[in-house]
Design a protein around this motif. Sequence first.
Motif, PDB file in Angstrom:
ATOM      1  N   HIS A   1       0.865  -1.179   0.000  1.00 12.18           N
ATOM      2  CA  HIS A   1       0.000   0.000   0.000  1.00 12.18           C
ATOM      3  C   HIS A   1       0.903   1.231   0.000  1.00 12.18           C
ATOM      4  O   HIS A   1       2.123   1.094  -0.161  1.00 12.18           O
ATOM      5  CB  HIS A   1      -0.982  -0.001   1.181  1.00 12.18           C
ATOM      6  CG  HIS A   1      -0.346   0.062   2.539  1.00 12.18           C
ATOM      7  ND1 HIS A   1       0.442  -0.954   3.046  1.00 12.18           N
ATOM      8  CD2 HIS A   1      -0.368   1.021   3.510  1.00 12.18           C
ATOM      9  CE1 HIS A   1       0.855  -0.634   4.262  1.00 12.18           C
ATOM     10  NE2 HIS A   1       0.387   0.568   4.557  1.00 12.18           N
ATOM     11  N   HIS A   2       0.335   2.434   0.203  1.00 11.19           N
ATOM     12  CA  HIS A   2       1.091   3.652  -0.068  1.00 11.19           C
ATOM     13  C   HIS A   2       1.792   4.276   1.135  1.00 11.19           C
ATOM     14  O   HIS A   2       2.573   5.210   0.966  1.00 11.19           O
ATOM     15  CB  HIS A   2       0.168   4.717  -0.675  1.00 11.19           C
ATOM     16  CG  HIS A   2      -0.790   5.342   0.305  1.00 11.19           C
ATOM     17  ND1 HIS A   2      -1.904   4.682   0.780  1.00 11.19           N
ATOM     18  CD2 HIS A   2      -0.811   6.575   0.903  1.00 11.19           C
ATOM     19  CE1 HIS A   2      -2.574   5.472   1.606  1.00 11.19           C
ATOM     20  NE2 HIS A   2      -1.925   6.625   1.709  1.00 11.19           N
TER      21      HIS A   2
ATOM     22  N   GLN B   1      -1.017  -1.743  -6.334  1.00 15.20           N
ATOM     23  CA  GLN B   1      -2.411  -1.644  -6.757  1.00 15.20           C
ATOM     24  C   GLN B   1      -2.639  -0.282  -7.421  1.00 15.20           C
ATOM     25  O   GLN B   1      -1.952   0.694  -7.122  1.00 15.20           O
ATOM     26  CB  GLN B   1      -3.328  -1.829  -5.545  1.00 15.20           C
ATOM     27  CG  GLN B   1      -4.749  -2.225  -5.882  1.00 15.20           C
ATOM     28  CD  GLN B   1      -5.639  -1.045  -6.188  1.00 15.20           C
ATOM     29  OE1 GLN B   1      -5.351   0.077  -5.764  1.00 15.20           O
ATOM     30  NE2 GLN B   1      -6.719  -1.265  -6.920  1.00 15.20           N
TER      31      GLN B   1
ATOM     32  N   ASN C   1      -4.589   2.180  -7.201  1.00 17.07           N
ATOM     33  CA  ASN C   1      -4.879   3.394  -6.440  1.00 17.07           C
ATOM     34  C   ASN C   1      -3.649   3.990  -5.763  1.00 17.07           C
ATOM     35  O   ASN C   1      -3.689   5.144  -5.309  1.00 17.07           O
ATOM     36  CB  ASN C   1      -5.934   3.100  -5.370  1.00 17.07           C
ATOM     37  CG  ASN C   1      -7.291   2.772  -5.963  1.00 17.07           C
ATOM     38  OD1 ASN C   1      -7.677   3.338  -6.978  1.00 17.07           O
ATOM     39  ND2 ASN C   1      -8.010   1.851  -5.340  1.00 17.07           N
ATOM     40  N   VAL C   2      -2.571   3.231  -5.666  1.00 17.30           N
ATOM     41  CA  VAL C   2      -1.426   3.654  -4.864  1.00 17.30           C
ATOM     42  C   VAL C   2      -0.744   4.913  -5.391  1.00 17.30           C
ATOM     43  O   VAL C   2      -0.439   5.830  -4.607  1.00 17.30           O
ATOM     44  CB  VAL C   2      -0.434   2.488  -4.689  1.00 17.30           C
ATOM     45  CG1 VAL C   2       0.913   2.973  -4.147  1.00 17.30           C
ATOM     46  CG2 VAL C   2      -1.028   1.436  -3.754  1.00 17.30           C
TER      47      VAL C   2
ATOM     48  N   THR D   1       1.134  -1.052 -12.303  1.00 20.10           N
ATOM     49  CA  THR D   1      -0.014  -1.168 -11.414  1.00 20.10           C
ATOM     50  C   THR D   1      -1.020  -2.174 -11.964  1.00 20.10           C
ATOM     51  O   THR D   1      -0.989  -2.527 -13.148  1.00 20.10           O
ATOM     52  CB  THR D   1      -0.727   0.186 -11.215  1.00 20.10           C
ATOM     53  OG1 THR D   1      -1.225   0.651 -12.471  1.00 20.10           O
ATOM     54  CG2 THR D   1       0.218   1.223 -10.629  1.00 20.10           C
TER      55      THR D   1
ATOM     56  N   TYR E   1      -6.113  -7.553  -4.787  1.00 23.36           N
ATOM     57  CA  TYR E   1      -6.802  -6.476  -4.083  1.00 23.36           C
ATOM     58  C   TYR E   1      -8.215  -6.942  -3.770  1.00 23.36           C
ATOM     59  O   TYR E   1      -8.961  -7.334  -4.653  1.00 23.36           O
ATOM     60  CB  TYR E   1      -6.825  -5.229  -4.961  1.00 23.36           C
ATOM     61  CG  TYR E   1      -7.621  -4.073  -4.408  1.00 23.36           C
ATOM     62  CD1 TYR E   1      -7.245  -3.449  -3.225  1.00 23.36           C
ATOM     63  CD2 TYR E   1      -8.736  -3.580  -5.091  1.00 23.36           C
ATOM     64  CE1 TYR E   1      -7.967  -2.366  -2.730  1.00 23.36           C
ATOM     65  CE2 TYR E   1      -9.456  -2.499  -4.605  1.00 23.36           C
ATOM     66  CZ  TYR E   1      -9.072  -1.894  -3.426  1.00 23.36           C
ATOM     67  OH  TYR E   1      -9.790  -0.833  -2.940  1.00 23.36           O
TER      68      TYR E   1
ATOM     69  N   ARG F   1      -7.492   2.243   0.574  1.00 23.80           N
ATOM     70  CA  ARG F   1      -8.132   1.681  -0.622  1.00 23.80           C
ATOM     71  C   ARG F   1      -7.094   1.208  -1.638  1.00 23.80           C
ATOM     72  O   ARG F   1      -7.344   1.196  -2.841  1.00 23.80           O
ATOM     73  CB  ARG F   1      -9.100   2.675  -1.254  1.00 23.80           C
ATOM     74  CG  ARG F   1      -8.508   3.981  -1.712  1.00 23.80           C
ATOM     75  CD  ARG F   1      -9.615   4.902  -2.253  1.00 23.80           C
ATOM     76  NE  ARG F   1      -9.098   6.200  -2.622  1.00 23.80           N
ATOM     77  CZ  ARG F   1      -8.663   6.520  -3.838  1.00 23.80           C
ATOM     78  NH1 ARG F   1      -8.663   5.608  -4.802  1.00 23.80           N
ATOM     79  NH2 ARG F   1      -8.216   7.730  -4.096  1.00 23.80           N
ATOM     80  N   GLY F   2      -5.934   0.779  -1.111  1.00 26.18           N
ATOM     81  CA  GLY F   2      -4.905   0.257  -1.998  1.00 26.18           C
ATOM     82  C   GLY F   2      -4.156  -0.935  -1.450  1.00 26.18           C
ATOM     83  O   GLY F   2      -3.117  -1.322  -1.979  1.00 26.18           O
TER      84      GLY F   2
END
Length: 320
Positions: free
Chosen positions: A110-111, A132, A134-135, A159, A177, A184-185
């Motif tokens: 994740h981020h 993912q 969204n990251v 991604t 995911y 959300r990632g």
Amino acid sequence: MNRRDFLLKSGAAVSLGLLARVPLAAQTPAAGSGPAATAAPVRMPPPVTEFRRLRGNVGLFTGRGGTIGWLAAPDALVAVDTQFPDTAEIFLQGMPGRAGRTLDAVINTHHHGDHTGGNAVFRPVTKTIVAQANVPELLRARAEADQRPLDPAMVPDATFVTDWRRDFGAETIAARYFGPAHTRGDIAVHFEKANVVHLGDLVFNRIYPVIDRPGGASIRGWIGVLEKLTQTYPADAIYVFGHGHQNFGVTGGHRDMLVFRDYLAALLAHVAGEIKAGKAKEEIMRLENLAGFPDLHVPPGRGNRLPSNLSVAYDELTSA
């Protein structure tokens, strides 16, 4: 209907919300600041780090930040997460079997900065950084919120939306995911041949978690994701968690994942009950520890994320 079923089936509204500004813990809770916070800077000792082999050519690395997973085989090198720049350097220098070789891939779970902060250090010696879809957006939004520039080298160059799977020599790595949870990632990363699953911050093992509402967190979604994880991956897999209490560590199994699921369900149930009783958000947030989960309890005077957890639960339950 028991309280957990009520939470999973109720129609209470779910929304994105506020992440209290509490730093992410390392593998064990960090000690508080001393009274001489305004004194001259003190040189901190180097972080305590450890490489540990789990199965076959797969292992983990602990240092400062989220647990790094690794594949170190004669025909492939892969890392899952990168911690911070200082520990990223330590990891690259000591990665078993690396000896100056280029990594085939880095995968970000994740981020958050304690999982991606070393991306720029890995970039010159890594073929690709995967995350993912969204990251990248979440990294940019976080940098903008913090009013700081984002180094392009930090941003993943590959991604995927739902599923990603590649062969790395004799090992196959698959990432998936499952939907909004901690952010959300968040993804789960499965080393299929070794049967090791890196969950990043989808599990905080026996410690109160960070729930990143600006980053798209959903407590109800997180409960569902944890159930999907236990249904998707084998019971005999070794699971690697992003963070864990010093008495429980950063590896475990389905039982540990379900304890964490039950905490999140109890958190929502408790806050829903307090709202029904007419209590204000500030009063609800005064709770120091949640009954029924003694392993998570934090002694007085130690950094405690429960108030921020209660705040996010309140916002999620009351948002339209």
